[in-house]
Write a protein that holds these residues in place. Structure first.
Motif, PDB file in Angstrom:
ATOM      1  N   SER A 121       1.230  -0.468  -0.389  1.00  0.00           N
ATOM      2  CA  SER A 121      -0.161  -0.430   0.665  1.00  0.00           C
ATOM      3  C   SER A 121       0.812   1.213   0.532  1.00  0.00           C
ATOM      4  O   SER A 121       1.989   1.466   0.408  1.00  0.00           O
ATOM      5  N   LEU A 122       0.724   2.231  -0.745  1.00  0.00           N
ATOM      6  CA  LEU A 122       0.808   3.509  -0.641  1.00  0.00           C
ATOM      7  C   LEU A 122       0.389   4.775  -0.522  1.00  0.00           C
ATOM      8  O   LEU A 122      -1.319   4.195  -1.147  1.00  0.00           O
ATOM      9  N   GLY A 123       0.376   6.001   0.034  1.00  0.00           N
ATOM     10  CA  GLY A 123      -0.328   7.155  -0.629  1.00  0.00           C
ATOM     11  C   GLY A 123      -1.108   7.455   0.513  1.00  0.00           C
ATOM     12  O   GLY A 123       0.019   7.324   1.689  1.00  0.00           O
ATOM     13  N   CYS A 124      -2.188   8.115   1.163  1.00  0.00           N
ATOM     14  CA  CYS A 124      -2.600   8.726   2.710  1.00  0.00           C
ATOM     15  C   CYS A 124      -2.679   7.901   2.980  1.00  0.00           C
ATOM     16  O   CYS A 124      -3.230   6.874   2.985  1.00  0.00           O
ATOM     17  N   GLY A 125      -2.319   8.165   4.776  1.00  0.00           N
ATOM     18  CA  GLY A 125      -2.824   7.093   5.515  1.00  0.00           C
ATOM     19  C   GLY A 125      -3.626   7.720   6.768  1.00  0.00           C
ATOM     20  O   GLY A 125      -4.124   7.698   7.324  1.00  0.00           O
ATOM     21  N   LEU A 126      -4.707   8.887   6.172  1.00  0.00           N
ATOM     22  CA  LEU A 126      -5.274   9.009   7.199  1.00  0.00           C
ATOM     23  C   LEU A 126      -6.615   7.754   7.745  1.00  0.00           C
ATOM     24  O   LEU A 126      -6.627   7.046   6.761  1.00  0.00           O
ATOM     25  N   GLY A 127      -6.582   7.484   8.892  1.00  0.00           N
ATOM     26  CA  GLY A 127      -7.443   6.813   9.158  1.00  0.00           C
ATOM     27  C   GLY A 127      -6.589   5.036   9.364  1.00  0.00           C
ATOM     28  O   GLY A 127      -7.466   4.036  10.431  1.00  0.00           O
ATOM     29  N   GLY A 128      -5.773   5.113   8.938  1.00  0.00           N
ATOM     30  CA  GLY A 128      -4.601   3.780   9.041  1.00  0.00           C
ATOM     31  C   GLY A 128      -5.632   3.088   8.241  1.00  0.00           C
ATOM     32  O   GLY A 128      -4.724   2.124   7.824  1.00  0.00           O
ATOM     33  N   LYS A 129      -5.975   3.928   6.751  1.00  0.00           N
ATOM     34  CA  LYS A 129      -6.239   2.022   5.836  1.00  0.00           C
ATOM     35  C   LYS A 129      -5.031   2.586   4.875  1.00  0.00           C
ATOM     36  O   LYS A 129      -5.068   1.413   4.649  1.00  0.00           O
ATOM     37  N   LEU A 152       4.718  -3.346   1.881  1.00  0.00           N
ATOM     38  CA  LEU A 152       4.639  -4.537   2.213  1.00  0.00           C
ATOM     39  C   LEU A 152       3.803  -4.705   3.146  1.00  0.00           C
ATOM     40  O   LEU A 152       4.256  -3.832   4.370  1.00  0.00           O
ATOM     41  N   MET A 153       2.694  -5.170   3.597  1.00  0.00           N
ATOM     42  CA  MET A 153       1.645  -4.856   4.967  1.00  0.00           C
ATOM     43  C   MET A 153       1.659  -6.310   5.576  1.00  0.00           C
ATOM     44  O   MET A 153       1.522  -6.751   4.875  1.00  0.00           O
ATOM     45  N   GLU A 154       2.744  -6.369   6.483  1.00  0.00           N
ATOM     46  CA  GLU A 154       3.483  -7.218   7.747  1.00  0.00           C
ATOM     47  C   GLU A 154       2.010  -7.801   8.051  1.00  0.00           C
ATOM     48  O   GLU A 154       2.908  -9.052   8.570  1.00  0.00           O
ATOM     49  N   HIS A 155       1.492  -7.385   8.139  1.00  0.00           N
ATOM     50  CA  HIS A 155       0.855  -7.960   9.526  1.00  0.00           C
ATOM     51  C   HIS A 155      -0.309  -9.031   9.030  1.00  0.00           C
ATOM     52  O   HIS A 155      -0.864  -9.853  10.336  1.00  0.00           O
ATOM     53  N   PHE A 156      -0.531  -9.622   7.901  1.00  0.00           N
ATOM     54  CA  PHE A 156      -1.367 -10.326   7.730  1.00  0.00           C
ATOM     55  C   PHE A 156      -0.340 -11.733   7.313  1.00  0.00           C
ATOM     56  O   PHE A 156      -0.759 -12.975   8.035  1.00  0.00           O
ATOM     57  N   ASN A 157       1.242 -11.424   8.638  1.00  0.00           N
ATOM     58  CA  ASN A 157       1.990 -12.878   8.989  1.00  0.00           C
ATOM     59  C   ASN A 157       1.361 -12.883   9.803  1.00  0.00           C
ATOM     60  O   ASN A 157       1.958 -14.106  10.639  1.00  0.00           O
ATOM     61  N   THR A 158       1.261 -11.815  10.951  1.00  0.00           N
ATOM     62  CA  THR A 158       1.042 -12.086  12.069  1.00  0.00           C
ATOM     63  C   THR A 158      -0.438 -13.282  12.273  1.00  0.00           C
ATOM     64  O   THR A 158      -0.444 -13.944  12.927  1.00  0.00           O
ATOM     65  N   LEU A 159      -1.144 -12.511  11.248  1.00  0.00           N
ATOM     66  CA  LEU A 159      -2.595 -13.113  11.604  1.00  0.00           C
ATOM     67  C   LEU A 159      -2.254 -14.167  10.729  1.00  0.00           C
ATOM     68  O   LEU A 159      -3.266 -15.160  10.602  1.00  0.00           O
ATOM     69  N   ASN A 160      -1.797 -14.971  10.196  1.00  0.00           N
ATOM     70  CA  ASN A 160      -1.381 -16.503   9.347  1.00  0.00           C
ATOM     71  C   ASN A 160      -1.784 -16.304   8.509  1.00  0.00           C
ATOM     72  O   ASN A 160      -3.143 -17.413   8.259  1.00  0.00           O
ATOM     73  N   LEU A 161      -2.460 -15.518   7.582  1.00  0.00           N
ATOM     74  CA  LEU A 161      -3.425 -15.038   6.799  1.00  0.00           C
ATOM     75  C   LEU A 161      -2.776 -14.592   4.993  1.00  0.00           C
ATOM     76  O   LEU A 161      -1.621 -14.370   4.848  1.00  0.00           O
ATOM     77  N   LYS A 162      -3.458 -15.386   3.544  1.00  0.00           N
ATOM     78  CA  LYS A 162      -2.630 -15.273   2.764  1.00  0.00           C
ATOM     79  C   LYS A 162      -3.942 -14.101   2.333  1.00  0.00           C
ATOM     80  O   LYS A 162      -5.018 -15.465   1.933  1.00  0.00           O
ATOM     81  N   PRO A 163      -2.998 -13.236   1.871  1.00  0.00           N
ATOM     82  CA  PRO A 163      -4.710 -12.601   1.109  1.00  0.00           C
ATOM     83  C   PRO A 163      -4.833 -13.311  -0.450  1.00  0.00           C
ATOM     84  O   PRO A 163      -4.044 -13.596  -1.085  1.00  0.00           O
ATOM     85  N   VAL A 164      -6.504 -13.009  -0.965  1.00  0.00           N
ATOM     86  CA  VAL A 164      -6.005 -13.609  -2.621  1.00  0.00           C
ATOM     87  C   VAL A 164      -7.267 -12.775  -3.248  1.00  0.00           C
ATOM     88  O   VAL A 164      -7.383 -12.520  -4.079  1.00  0.00           O
ATOM     89  N   VAL A 165      -7.498 -12.047  -2.103  1.00  0.00           N
ATOM     90  CA  VAL A 165      -8.547 -10.836  -2.883  1.00  0.00           C
ATOM     91  C   VAL A 165      -8.221  -9.623  -1.723  1.00  0.00           C
ATOM     92  O   VAL A 165      -8.871  -9.562  -0.637  1.00  0.00           O
ATOM     93  N   ILE A 166      -8.555  -8.681  -2.624  1.00  0.00           N
ATOM     94  CA  ILE A 166      -8.167  -6.618  -2.075  1.00  0.00           C
ATOM     95  C   ILE A 166      -9.634  -6.074  -2.666  1.00  0.00           C
ATOM     96  O   ILE A 166     -10.036  -6.158  -3.918  1.00  0.00           O
ATOM     97  N   ALA A 167      -9.441  -5.707  -2.093  1.00  0.00           N
ATOM     98  CA  ALA A 167     -10.867  -4.158  -2.340  1.00  0.00           C
ATOM     99  C   ALA A 167     -10.500  -2.815  -1.801  1.00  0.00           C
ATOM    100  O   ALA A 167     -10.469  -3.140  -0.033  1.00  0.00           O
ATOM    101  N   ALA A 168     -10.175  -1.979  -2.222  1.00  0.00           N
ATOM    102  CA  ALA A 168     -10.147  -0.780  -1.808  1.00  0.00           C
ATOM    103  C   ALA A 168     -11.142   0.433  -1.819  1.00  0.00           C
ATOM    104  O   ALA A 168     -12.234   0.859  -3.003  1.00  0.00           O
ATOM    105  N   GLY A 169     -11.319   0.440  -0.503  1.00  0.00           N
ATOM    106  CA  GLY A 169     -12.961   1.853  -0.440  1.00  0.00           C
ATOM    107  C   GLY A 169     -12.021   2.824  -0.003  1.00  0.00           C
ATOM    108  O   GLY A 169     -11.580   3.418  -0.549  1.00  0.00           O
ATOM    109  N   THR A 170     -13.485   4.489  -0.180  1.00  0.00           N
ATOM    110  CA  THR A 170     -12.830   5.185  -0.341  1.00  0.00           C
ATOM    111  C   THR A 170     -11.802   5.675   1.534  1.00  0.00           C
ATOM    112  O   THR A 170     -10.930   6.085   1.090  1.00  0.00           O
TER     113      THR A 170
END
Length: 227
Positions: free
Chosen positions: A17-25, A39-57
């Motif tokens: 991710s990159l850009g505006c970080g307001l709200g922690g988005k 790189l968003m590293e927190h997925f390793n902590t959750l033991n989650l492998k991303p397969v679909v992402i969605a960016a809202g406003t």
């Protein structure tokens, strides 16, 4: 403005991710901006492998390989699905979907939709102009702007007896909030605000919104699969 990118690595999929970080988005545990992809590293902590992402406003969501859903960013109107309106600066698993195996997620302006492997659809967040699909009760006017802070099954889509495979929603709540649902057979359904013709259906006299999914007269069967 900000950007999420799903990238393939030899060890699996990763999210940057990159850009505006307001709200922690951006999901890095801070609310600061990032000038370069990080790189968003927190997925390793959750033991989650991303397969679909969605960016809202103002918020974002991801579906893991195991079907779990995580959200983060601004929590206004309950759009993160955690039962409150608090911001989350790192991805957090939506506990209200613990019994659901998700395959698709869509995020808009403080609004989130999730599709399960069985074709059921869940929504939460801002209910402006019935765009969440929960037209319940006898007092329709009272329900047209109801916000929902935890995932709720969209029974109006279940009632169409079609398997929903994709959801697309508007990114503006200030006007014209609406949602489109595509089924495996290529049928398109629309609901929410239609005052400028964005639903693709004919509304009644003095009617500007549609609370229940309405079939749009267009054939998309050649563009969809049942896999």
């Amino acid at each position: 403005c900000y950007l999420l990118a799903l990238a393939f690595h030899p060890r699996g999929m990763s999210v940057y991710s990159l850009g505006c970080g307001l709200g922690g988005k951006l999901g890095h545990g801070t609310k600061t901006d990032e000038k370069y992809p990080r790189l968003m590293e927190h997925f390793n902590t959750l033991n989650l492998k991303p397969v679909v992402i969605a960016a809202g406003t103002w918020h974002a969501a991801v579906v893991g390989q195991d079907g779990r859903v995580c959200t983060w960013g601004w929590g206004r109107n309950g759009c993160l699905g955690h039962g409150n309106e608090e911001c989350e600066s790192t991805p957090k698993v939506v506990e209200g979907l613990s019994e659901v195996k998700a395959v698709h997620v869509a995020a808009g302006d403080y609004t989130t939709f999730v599709i399960s492997d069985s074709g059921d659809v869940y929504s939460f967040g801002s209910g402006e102009s019935w765009n969440l699909g929960h037209n319940i009760g006898n007092d329709e006017q009272a329900n047209r702007h109801a916000n929902i802070s935890t995932p709720k099954l969209v029974t109006s889509l279940k009632d169409i007896n079609e398997r929903v495979v994709q959801i697309s929603l508007s990114n503006s709540l200030s006007w014209n909030a609406h949602t489109l649902a595509l089924t495996a057979s290529g049928k398109l359904y629309a609901f929410g605000s239609g005052d400028r013709g964005q639903l693709g259906i004919k509304l009644g006299a003095n009617q500007q919104e549609r609370g229940k999914p309405e079939h749009v007269n267009i054939d998309l069967s050649k563009l969809t699969t049942t896999d």
